[in-house]
Design a protein around this motif. Structure first.
Motif, PDB file in Angstrom:
ATOM      1  N   ALA A   1       3.807  12.889   6.480  1.00  0.00           N
ATOM      2  CA  ALA A   1       4.724  14.027   6.345  1.00  0.00           C
ATOM      3  C   ALA A   1       5.712  13.763   5.215  1.00  0.00           C
ATOM      4  O   ALA A   1       6.075  14.669   4.456  1.00  0.00           O
ATOM      5  N   GLY A   2       6.136  12.512   5.105  1.00  0.00           N
ATOM      6  CA  GLY A   2       7.052  12.163   4.023  1.00  0.00           C
ATOM      7  C   GLY A   2       6.424  12.370   2.657  1.00  0.00           C
ATOM      8  O   GLY A   2       7.049  12.921   1.745  1.00  0.00           O
ATOM      9  N   MET A   3       5.171  11.987   2.534  1.00  0.00           N
ATOM     10  CA  MET A   3       4.516  12.127   1.230  1.00  0.00           C
ATOM     11  C   MET A   3       4.356  13.597   0.846  1.00  0.00           C
ATOM     12  O   MET A   3       4.434  13.965  -0.310  1.00  0.00           O
ATOM     13  N   ILE A   4       4.143  14.437   1.867  1.00  0.00           N
ATOM     14  CA  ILE A   4       4.064  15.882   1.594  1.00  0.00           C
ATOM     15  C   ILE A   4       5.439  16.406   1.186  1.00  0.00           C
ATOM     16  O   ILE A   4       5.572  17.218   0.272  1.00  0.00           O
ATOM     17  N   THR A   5       6.470  15.920   1.873  1.00  0.00           N
ATOM     18  CA  THR A   5       7.828  16.313   1.505  1.00  0.00           C
ATOM     19  C   THR A   5       8.108  15.982   0.042  1.00  0.00           C
ATOM     20  O   THR A   5       8.713  16.774  -0.688  1.00  0.00           O
ATOM     21  N   ALA A   6       7.639  14.808  -0.384  1.00  0.00           N
ATOM     22  CA  ALA A   6       7.851  14.413  -1.781  1.00  0.00           C
ATOM     23  C   ALA A   6       7.244  15.444  -2.726  1.00  0.00           C
ATOM     24  O   ALA A   6       7.856  15.820  -3.736  1.00  0.00           O
TER      25      ALA A   6
ATOM     26  N   GLN B   1       0.830  -1.203   0.000  1.00  0.00           N
ATOM     27  CA  GLN B   1       0.000   0.000   0.000  1.00  0.00           C
ATOM     28  C   GLN B   1       0.862   1.250   0.000  1.00  0.00           C
ATOM     29  O   GLN B   1       2.076   1.184   0.129  1.00  0.00           O
ATOM     30  N   SER B   2       0.199   2.380  -0.093  1.00  0.00           N
ATOM     31  CA  SER B   2       0.894   3.662  -0.048  1.00  0.00           C
ATOM     32  C   SER B   2       1.541   3.835   1.329  1.00  0.00           C
ATOM     33  O   SER B   2       1.127   3.200   2.295  1.00  0.00           O
ATOM     34  N   PRO B   3       2.570   4.706   1.413  1.00  0.00           N
ATOM     35  CA  PRO B   3       3.333   4.823   2.664  1.00  0.00           C
ATOM     36  C   PRO B   3       2.493   4.990   3.921  1.00  0.00           C
ATOM     37  O   PRO B   3       2.686   4.250   4.894  1.00  0.00           O
ATOM     38  N   ALA B   4       1.547   5.930   3.934  1.00  0.00           N
ATOM     39  CA  ALA B   4       0.816   6.175   5.174  1.00  0.00           C
ATOM     40  C   ALA B   4      -0.035   4.965   5.562  1.00  0.00           C
ATOM     41  O   ALA B   4      -0.075   4.571   6.728  1.00  0.00           O
TER      42      ALA B   4
ATOM     43  N   GLY C   1       9.019   7.830   0.845  1.00  0.00           N
ATOM     44  CA  GLY C   1       8.098   6.782   0.426  1.00  0.00           C
ATOM     45  C   GLY C   1       8.109   6.451  -1.059  1.00  0.00           C
ATOM     46  O   GLY C   1       7.333   5.618  -1.508  1.00  0.00           O
ATOM     47  N   SER C   2       8.995   7.095  -1.821  1.00  0.00           N
ATOM     48  CA  SER C   2       9.096   6.762  -3.255  1.00  0.00           C
ATOM     49  C   SER C   2       9.472   5.306  -3.450  1.00  0.00           C
ATOM     50  O   SER C   2       8.863   4.576  -4.230  1.00  0.00           O
ATOM     51  N   ILE C   3      10.505   4.904  -2.716  1.00  0.00           N
ATOM     52  CA  ILE C   3      10.971   3.535  -2.884  1.00  0.00           C
ATOM     53  C   ILE C   3       9.993   2.571  -2.221  1.00  0.00           C
ATOM     54  O   ILE C   3       9.780   1.458  -2.688  1.00  0.00           O
TER      55      ILE C   3
ATOM     56  N   ILE D   1      16.352  18.352   6.490  1.00  0.00           N
ATOM     57  CA  ILE D   1      15.557  18.080   7.681  1.00  0.00           C
ATOM     58  C   ILE D   1      14.572  16.940   7.440  1.00  0.00           C
ATOM     59  O   ILE D   1      14.612  15.912   8.108  1.00  0.00           O
ATOM     60  N   MET D   2      13.715  17.110   6.444  1.00  0.00           N
ATOM     61  CA  MET D   2      12.641  16.129   6.275  1.00  0.00           C
ATOM     62  C   MET D   2      13.139  14.776   5.763  1.00  0.00           C
ATOM     63  O   MET D   2      12.666  13.739   6.211  1.00  0.00           O
ATOM     64  N   LEU D   3      14.062  14.773   4.812  1.00  0.00           N
ATOM     65  CA  LEU D   3      14.535  13.473   4.312  1.00  0.00           C
ATOM     66  C   LEU D   3      15.198  12.648   5.404  1.00  0.00           C
ATOM     67  O   LEU D   3      14.880  11.481   5.583  1.00  0.00           O
ATOM     68  N   PRO D   4      16.126  13.232   6.177  1.00  0.00           N
ATOM     69  CA  PRO D   4      16.706  12.427   7.259  1.00  0.00           C
ATOM     70  C   PRO D   4      15.661  11.964   8.270  1.00  0.00           C
ATOM     71  O   PRO D   4      15.710  10.818   8.722  1.00  0.00           O
ATOM     72  N   LEU D   5      14.692  12.824   8.597  1.00  0.00           N
ATOM     73  CA  LEU D   5      13.663  12.404   9.548  1.00  0.00           C
ATOM     74  C   LEU D   5      12.814  11.277   8.964  1.00  0.00           C
ATOM     75  O   LEU D   5      12.477  10.306   9.656  1.00  0.00           O
ATOM     76  N   GLY D   6      12.486  11.399   7.684  1.00  0.00           N
ATOM     77  CA  GLY D   6      11.708  10.343   7.032  1.00  0.00           C
ATOM     78  C   GLY D   6      12.498   9.039   6.986  1.00  0.00           C
ATOM     79  O   GLY D   6      11.968   7.958   7.258  1.00  0.00           O
ATOM     80  N   ALA D   7      13.768   9.166   6.659  1.00  0.00           N
ATOM     81  CA  ALA D   7      14.628   7.983   6.605  1.00  0.00           C
ATOM     82  C   ALA D   7      14.677   7.311   7.969  1.00  0.00           C
ATOM     83  O   ALA D   7      14.553   6.085   8.092  1.00  0.00           O
TER      84      ALA D   7
END
Ligand code: TRP
Length: 467
Positions: free
Chosen positions: A100-105, A75-78, A239-241, A408-414
């Protein structure tokens, strides 16, 4: 239990298509445009070393985590995090982090599309022969002229966004394979040809020296940027990958696949750097010139060799394709989420999100021209100001968005994804999904996911704050 889930969005025909799609996502402007200019800005070798370390120790474990989360939940990330968290008797609030990650994307896509547009513009310019016999100064002026014209940027930004939305509207799984199968290898060949050209400039070793000579005084300087860019380059943290993993056939081995994608991506980055920097030095350009670096150096190469006009067109077409195949992976997570959660059709969801990204992207367009003087986070003479028109330091709007997303957001998402896989889902789920034959290799991999990557990310943040 998880093995029988199917994705409502379709799935890749084979593991090979996942590799193509994930490589298409990873390899893009991050490798060809951003990596060289960041290497220039952050002082060469120190940045490259940090970047490679971050890819291997942090990026790879995160990429594995994302892929396996996606494939387990389909499914999608969330929704993936919500469901897997509930399965493991944890809070559904994990899904907020994925949201939050999907918004960052989408935020990344807003500026990504603008730069993708630059490469579309350059296809036409090269085709017209604008760069024939051009000198360094003219090439610089050409780029400056382009970005100073908001309408011109808007035109190409619009076109790029439409191209990306078009594929997403039809469904990723359907649209991608045919084009990527030819284009990705071709991009590689053209990079090698460019490398051949840079060998003839007489400055090849200067380029190599710049990229691999270690200036230890700059190690700390480039650490957070290098980490952020390692995630950016591998397409992890939003969440792209993950969503591409959700479309992955159950039978495929995740680990080998992910390592292959990461290696290809890193290789293209290094190749792009090795092709560009000799041209930079031979033309007496400034390596730390910033986002314009590739758009100033490449015309010099293509404008001054036999068949340069043709090769230049082909090259920028390939850059645009690489960017396009990355852009769609930025749009897909939120599109998949809304398709899962609402009754709105994929077409309309895509149209609405693409429009929003396009609109936000205007901010990036304007930060190169009419809002050029709008500076944020200015610290002049010890005094800090959030915003000041016309300040010399500080970040423009594009700089702010780039900083906020990549650092900020990519490291937090990771961090979210890798902690989620290794602590929330746990060892058994990860073992089951990775299905690695070699037990000690699995132990090392799991250790990287559980301890090295999360701590590494926190340490880099801490080092930045204490610097
Ligand atoms: N990795 C792509 C590039 O280097 C850009 C990209 C696609 C991306 N999906 C992403 C970056 C997700 C961060 C997160 O061009």
């Amino acid at each position: 239990m998880a093995g029988d889930k199917v994705s409502i969005h379709g799935s890749w025909a084979s593991r090979w298509v996942f590799i193509l799609a994930a490589t298409g996502s990873a390899v893009g402007l991050g490798s060809i445009w951003k990596f060289p200019y960041m290497t220039g800005v952050y002082g060469g070798g120190a940045f490259v070393l940090m970047f490679l370390l971050c890819i291997a120790l942090l990026g790879l474990p995160v990429m594995l985590a994302e892929t396996l989360i996606g494939r387990r939940s389909r499914q999608s990330p969330a929704n993936a995090l919500r469901e897997l968290a509930l399965d493991a008797a944890h809070s559904h609030k994990w899904s907020w982090a994925a949201f939050a990650g999907m918004i960052t994307a989408l935020l990344i896509l807003s500026f990504y599309s603008v730069v993708g547009g630059w490469s579309l513009d350059y296809i036409v310019d090269l085709g017209r022969g604008d760069f024939q016999g051009i000198g360094a100064e003219q090439a610089g002026r050409y780029f400056a002229d382009m970005v100073s014209d908001p309408w011109r940027l808007i035109l190409w930004h619009t076109l790029f966004m439409l191209l990306s939305a078009w594929v997403i509207a039809r469904g990723v799984v359907a649209g991608l394979e045919r084009s990527l199968r030819i284009m990705m290898p071709l991009l590689f060949v053209l990079l090698l040809i460019l490398l051949g050209y840079s060998l003839t400039t007489g400055y090849f070793m200067a380029g190599v020296h710049f990229m691999f000579n270690l200036d230890t005084s700059r190690l700390l300087d480039g650490l957070l940027p290098a980490m952020g860019h390692a995630f950016f380059s591998l397409s992890v943290g939003v969440g792209s990958i993950l969503i591409y993993g959700a479309y992955m056939p159950k039978s495929s081995s995740i680990a080998g696949t992910v390592v292959a994608v990461a290696l290809l991506d890193t290789f293209v980055s290094l190749l792009a750097g090795l092709a560009l920097f000799p041209i930079v030095f031979s033309a007496g350009l400034n390596a730390s010139e910033g986002p314009g670096l590739m758009f100033v150096t490449l015309p010099l190469a293509f404008g001054n060799v036999a068949f340069g006009q043709l090769m230049g067109v082909v090259f920028f077409v390939l850059v645009a394709v690489a960017a396009w195949s990355s852009a769609i992976s930025l749009l897909e997570p939120m599109v998949a989420y809304l398709v899962e959660r609402t009754k709105v059709s994929r077409l309309w969801v895509t149209a609405a999100l693409a429009f929003i990204c396009w609109f936000v992207g205007l901010g990036t367009v304007f930060s190169f021209n009419i809002w050029k003087e709008a500076k944020f986070f200015v610290s002049e003479g010890g005094a800090f100001q959030l915003y000041q028109w016309g300040a010399t330091g500080g970040l423009d709007l594009f700089g702010v968005i780039d900083f906020f997303t990549s650092r900020i957001m990519l490291p937090l998402g990771a961090l979210t994804f890798v902690v989620f896989a290794s602590w929330v889902m746990g060892r058994e789920a990860v073992r089951d999904e990775l299905a690695m034959r070699n037990a000690s290799l699995f132990a090392v991999t799991f250790f990287l996911m559980r301890y090295v990557a999360p701590l590494g990310i926190l340490i880099v943040f801490a080092a930045q704050l204490l610097k």
